[in-house]
Write a protein that holds these residues in place. Structure first.
Motif: not given
Length: 534
Positions: A347-359
């Motif tokens: 629920y805290s991940l950013p909206d952008d999928e690329e940013q999600q994978c980076k995190y």
């Protein structure tokens, strides 16, 4: 070294003589340098003899042993008090502990217990005397190597290993108190953590080259001290009167980053005045560096760029908390906590999928390094982490979350198996659980080594020994540091009144809390809060 001085106090003449003559004090490292049969006489004898240790009855007519302790604390004398009582009186014991008693012994005294207590007191006195001797040699060190000495002092100050009064004293001794126009700025910098995975052979060489380059570039324009940050990053603490220093430092770092082949992560604090500004700038740069690290390779954060309009702090801090939750769950071998942490993470991940994978990539890196640095990894687990990094580009965010969770569950299972076979690892788990319990119960006034040991089902004496070996400090000191750090955080954020903060850290007496806080930070809570309000 010769024998240490001991004063014995008891208002019963027969018992006093028995204490003096019965025991072989020399074998314990002491000589009886004085005795007293009343509290009033004890105060006089202690002031004349200046003993290292005082062994006193706690219940005496007119002036009790506790009153003697209070009076001596008002003087410049430093001596340890070991109090004696014929009663199992918790209130007396608690008061004695609050006044700083070294030990509390019941009459009749057990020989073995007395031997153990006196030897511990001897060791404590010797350590204090060695520390004082080192402190007295500071002036000689200053004459020989002023800059190197200041480097050590500043590093200890930002690490909370010496109080503000001490560093202020050093600057006064040097005649180098910062002027009203001078400011302190901290730059935290390192090679991006991900580079350690992609280019492990080049990682350390790149870090060394980066630091040497920054020392040359920054040193050409500013005076600085270099120390380590909260992690492995380097921190440059800059002292300057130049008003455009932050902009100049930013330009310098941008040039260095362009020249470096490896990815650089950096952060710059705002300028702060006075000696307290050293610690404030350091803390701010560390916080900003943590945010920049989460953002990934070549991230660069400057304090002025974190504006209220952008308001990235809650999001970044929230995700940093997720890092801690996940790493903590793995460290405690708790699949339940790990599952709950991953639900919060989603629920805290950013909206952008690329940013999600980076995190997610960063979460795995940090957890892997935590495991490697603390408990080690089996070859099987190393292979699983390597496969994850290798296939990362082929995973969408949803799949990446599932794979991360499965790998970390496997890590928990592997550590559970290892803990069952490794007694040392087993007791590290107890310590981890104890630390988590302390953090969760700081608001409880009766939190103690006994209650924590009971929670993890260990003998309090054994737990205290293991705890001290692990953290190189006593449980009491660790607990006080945690309470004072939490109080600082609440004061800095402006959360609640002083009374609310007292309740939050488990010290319900505001006057006593203010006394402890000033001892720890050099400032009263109200003074400390005003700094952050301005």
């Amino acid at each position: 070294m010769g024998l240490l001085k001991l004063v014995i106090v008891d208002d019963e003449p027969i018992l006093l003589k028995g204490l003096i003559d019965t025991y072989d004090w020399k074998s314990m490292g002491f000589e009886v340098a004085g005795s007293a049969q009343s509290g009033e006489q004890a105060i006089q004898v202690i002031q004349e003899v200046k003993p290292h240790v005082v062994l006193t009855d706690i219940r005496m007519k007119q002036i009790t042993g506790l009153m003697v302790m209070e009076e001596i604390q008002k003087t410049d004398l430093e001596c340890l008090f070991i109090v004696l009582s014929a009663y199992r009186d918790f209130d007396y014991a608690q008061q004695a502990c609050d006044l700083g008693a070294f030990a509390y012994l019941l009459k009749p005294i057990e020989d073995e217990k007395l031997q153990e207590t006196m030897k511990s007191a001897y060791q404590s006195c010797m350590e204090r005397m060695e520390h004082e001797a080192k402190y007295e040699s500071w002036e000689q060190l200053l004459v020989k190597d002023r800059n190197s000495f200041l480097q050590v002092v500043v590093q200890k100050y930002v690490q909370n290993r010496i109080p503000q009064e001490k560093i202020e004293e050093v600057f006064r001794m040097l005649g180098d108190v910062p002027g009203n126009d001078e400011r302190f700025i901290t730059v935290c910098v390192d090679i991006d953590l991900a580079y350690k995975i992609t280019n492990p052979l080049d990682y350390e060489a790149s870090r060394f080259a980066l630091i040497r380059r920054l020392e040359e570039v920054i040193g050409g324009r500013f005076f600085f001290w270099r120390t380590e940050g909260g992690g492995e990053e380097s921190a440059f603490i800059i002292r300057t009167a130049k008003k455009d220093a932050v902009r100049t430092l930013k330009e310098m770092l941008e040039h260095v980053k362009k020249d470096e082949k490896s990815p650089v992560v950096a952060a710059i604090s705002k300028p702060y005045k006075m000696i307290a500004g050293i610690q404030r700038s350091f803390a701010e740069a560390q916080r900003l560096f943590g945010m920049a690290s989460i953002s990934g390779a070549s991230a660069f954060t400057v304090s002025e760029e974190v504006s209220p309009a952008e308001d990235p702090a809650p999001d970044m801090n929230g995700r940093a908390d997720m890092d801690s939750l996940i790493a903590g769950a793995v460290r405690r071998n708790s699949k339940k906590e790990l599952k709950e942490a991953f639900i919060q993470l989603i629920y805290s991940l950013p909206d952008d999928e690329e940013q999600q994978c980076k995190y997610l990539h960063r979460v795995m890196l940090r957890t892997e390094f935590m495991l490697q640095d603390t408990y080690g990894l089996t070859e099987n687990m190393k292979e699983k982490f390597r496969n994850y990094y290798y296939n990362l580009e082929n995973l969408n965010a949803a799949k990446a979350v599932d794979v991360c969770y499965r790998i970390l569950c496997d890590a928990v299972e592997a550590r559970e198996k290892e803990a069952a076979e490794d007694e040392t690892g087993y007791f590290r788990e107890y310590i981890s659980e104890a630390v988590a319990y302390i953090q969760e119960h700081l608001q409880e006034e009766d939190l103690s080594i006994v209650s924590v040991a009971a929670h993890i089902y260990l003998n309090p004496v054994y737990f205290g020994r293991v705890f001290k070996n692990t953290f190189h400090m006593t449980f009491k000191k660790y607990l006080m540091e945690k309470r004072m750090e939490k109080a600082r955080e609440l004061l800095e954020s402006g959360s609640g009144s002083i009374g609310d903060i007292c309740d939050a850290v488990g010290i319900h007496n505001p006057s006593y809390f203010s006394h402890l806080f000033k001892q720890y930070t050099g400032k009263l809570p109200s003074e400390y809060r005003k700094e952050y309000e301005t």
